[in-house]
Design an enzyme around this catalytic site. Structure first.
Site, PDB file in Angstrom:
ATOM      1  N   GLU A 130     -46.622 -13.487  57.291  1.00  0.00           N
ATOM      2  CA  GLU A 130     -45.843 -14.707  57.489  1.00  0.00           C
ATOM      3  C   GLU A 130     -45.137 -15.006  56.177  1.00  0.00           C
ATOM      4  OE1 GLU A 130     -45.161 -15.845  60.237  1.00  0.00           O
ATOM      5  OE2 GLU A 130     -46.734 -14.944  61.470  1.00  0.00           O
ATOM      6  N   CYS A 144     -42.758 -23.306  53.638  1.00  0.00           N
ATOM      7  CA  CYS A 144     -41.977 -22.255  54.290  1.00  0.00           C
ATOM      8  C   CYS A 144     -41.210 -22.787  55.490  1.00  0.00           C
ATOM      9  CB  CYS A 144     -42.878 -21.106  54.710  1.00  0.00           C
ATOM     10  SG  CYS A 144     -44.243 -21.582  55.793  1.00  0.00           S
ATOM     11  N   GLU A 151     -33.538 -18.628  50.634  1.00  0.00           N
ATOM     12  CA  GLU A 151     -34.598 -19.629  50.532  1.00  0.00           C
ATOM     13  C   GLU A 151     -34.689 -20.146  49.099  1.00  0.00           C
ATOM     14  OE1 GLU A 151     -39.079 -20.197  52.203  1.00  0.00           O
ATOM     15  OE2 GLU A 151     -38.654 -18.321  51.166  1.00  0.00           O
TER      16      GLU A 151
END
Length: 481
Positions: free
Chosen positions: A248, A282, A382
């Protein structure tokens, strides 16, 4: 305080004898604890211990395993305030955020304590008259859990709890920046009565410790949460032995705001998703994709929202705490410069906070950019900080194209009162977690969690019943009599 590894039921120093300080990001001169700088030998010893304990724990009845998990949850409850304070001081979260994360860990242990009694299998009707046909579920064996600093107790909990509930032995390697909090979690597991070697913890560098935990041929499964770059390394390292791998990774999460939405509600949804946990999640909202009909009003109000937030040490429970480290702060400030150079307009924020009270900590202002084009780096990569990019679009179709126009696909939301738009968004957006009229952050523990595209290995999901699948393997039994 000097902390230790936990291997084979014993708290012990690293073979190197070296430690690394875990510091308070609100006051970096304050050392929260010294954690072992472990070596490959320490990681191997942890796998040795897990291998020795694996068979007996796998044979332990599920309800008995669940009882130990439930006891660990009770110890988390008893130590709530102390561990919450440790989490605040070590990671920088506000007190409210840290308390919520600890509650999440506690809930996870109680949830999987109950689930342990249900792990078994299912019976199927056979085509033969004198045959009992069923599917058994068995533990995969030895599990490595590699966890990040941003949720230093919740993420270890949602990996360890299902792994232990299903009868696996585990080795946890937490990120150094969150290691003290993870150690306190494992201390609860130790005090709850887990047999020696069933749960082990080793802190230290990824290349030394993580290398062993992904390549040792006795490790059957690797569960990793962290950056896309490191996740790719973990996947490649585990591949030669065909280990079961769960990844993940990050997200570039959008919230789409349509004209039918209440703009005030949309601002609260976007602001909470973008600036909560200092953007260090996240699932944080990084892009507000706003229809041009409400873009002007939304921009004015989200700027007001950002400027209204209080920033300070998490122990004071402000709206937003510091970055976890100087490196993370520098990364955020670098993206401010990148966005400016690309032509985006800085509406508010973008500076390190440097008054007398906050000068030494890793504090940054909540930041909003407008005039952001979808192909800008600020809209593609990100950031992992409290930076919101506002993108104006002409239609719902354009909004979907922009939302999907990134390599990652973890979480996405839409704010609309149009049922058709809501259904289309759910169906067409490329994300593993999709929400309507809700912020991109925040998860319920009894449903699957995971991403699409580069956000995940797209193999196994975490949490809920899906969280049990990764840690078990099926055996189909034909019992003729």
């Amino acid at each position: 305080m000097a902390y230790q590894n936990f291997i084979g039921g014993e708290w012990c120093d690293s073979a190197s004898g070296e430690t690394t300080p875990s510091r308070n990001p609100a006051a970096p001169d304050e050392v929260v604890g010294e954690v072992p700088r472990s070596t490959a030998a320490d990681a191997t010893a942890a796998v040795d211990a897990a291998a020795a304990a694996s068979g007996e724990w796998a044979a332990t009845p599920g309800p008995e395993r669940g009882a130990v998990l439930r006891e660990a949850g009770g110890l988390l409850e008893d130590r709530r305030d102390d561990i919450t304070e440790t989490l605040v001081r070590e990671e920088g979260k506000t007190w409210s955020e840290a308390a919520g994360e600890l509650q999440r860990a506690l809930d996870i242990f109680h949830y999987y304590a109950s689930k342990a009694a249900d792990v078994g299998g299912e019976v199927r009707a056979s085509s033969a008259r004198e045959r009992h046909l069923y599917v058994d579920r068995e533990p995969v064996g030895i599990v490595s859990a590699i966890t990040p600093w941003n949720y230093p107790i919740a993420i270890p909990a949602w990996k360890l709890a299902p792994a232990l509930a299903t009868g696996n032995a585990a080795v946890l390697k937490p990120a150094t920046a969150g290691a003290v909090t993870a150690i306190e979690l494992v201390r609860c597991l130790d005090d709850a009565g887990f047999p020696d070697g069933v749960c082990n913890l080793v802190t230290g560098p990824g290349d030394a410790v993580g290398g062993v935990l992904t390549t040792d041929d006795r490790v059957d499964a690797v569960s990793f949460t962290g950056s896309e770059t490191v996740g790719d390394i973990v996947y490649q390292a585990a591949a030669p032995d065909q280990k079961r791998v769960q990844l993940e990774m990050g997200g570039k999460n959008p919230t789409v705001v349509m004209p039918s939405a209440d703009v005030g509600e949309a601002v609260d949804i976007v602001g909470g998703g973008a600036f909560g946990t200092t953007g260090q999640s996240c699932t944080a909202c990084s892009r507000a994709i706003v229809h041009e009909d409400v873009h002007g009003e939304f921009l004015d109000r989200i700027v007001e929202y950002a400027e209204s937030l209080s920033v300070g040490p998490g122990i004071d429970d402000p709206d937003m705490g510091p970055h976890v480290s100087e490196a993370e702060l520098t990364g955020t400030l670098d993206y401010v410069d990148i966005a400016r150079n690309e032509g985006a307009t800085l509406e508010t924020g973008g500076n390190r906070l440097g008054d007398d009270e906050l000068a030494d900590g890793y504090f940054v202002e909540p930041t909003v950019f407008s005039d952001v084009e979808p192909d800008m780096r600020i809209a593609q990569e990100e950031v992992f900080g409290p930076i919101l990019s506002v993108v104006s679009v002409e239609s719902f179709e354009d909004a979907l194209d922009v939302a999907n126009g990134v390599t990652q696909g973890l979480s996405a939301s839409v704010v609309t009162d149009d049922l058709r738009e809501a259904h289309r968004f759910v169906r067409e957006v490329e994300a593993g977690v999709v929400k309507t009229n809700e912020k991109t952050t925040g998860l319920e523990l009894h449903v699957p969690f995971g991403g699409m595209k580069a956000s995940s290995s797209e193999t196994y999901r975490e949490q809920g019943d899906a969280g049990l699948d990764f840690y078990t393997i099926s055996k189909t039994v034909y019992l003729n009599y």
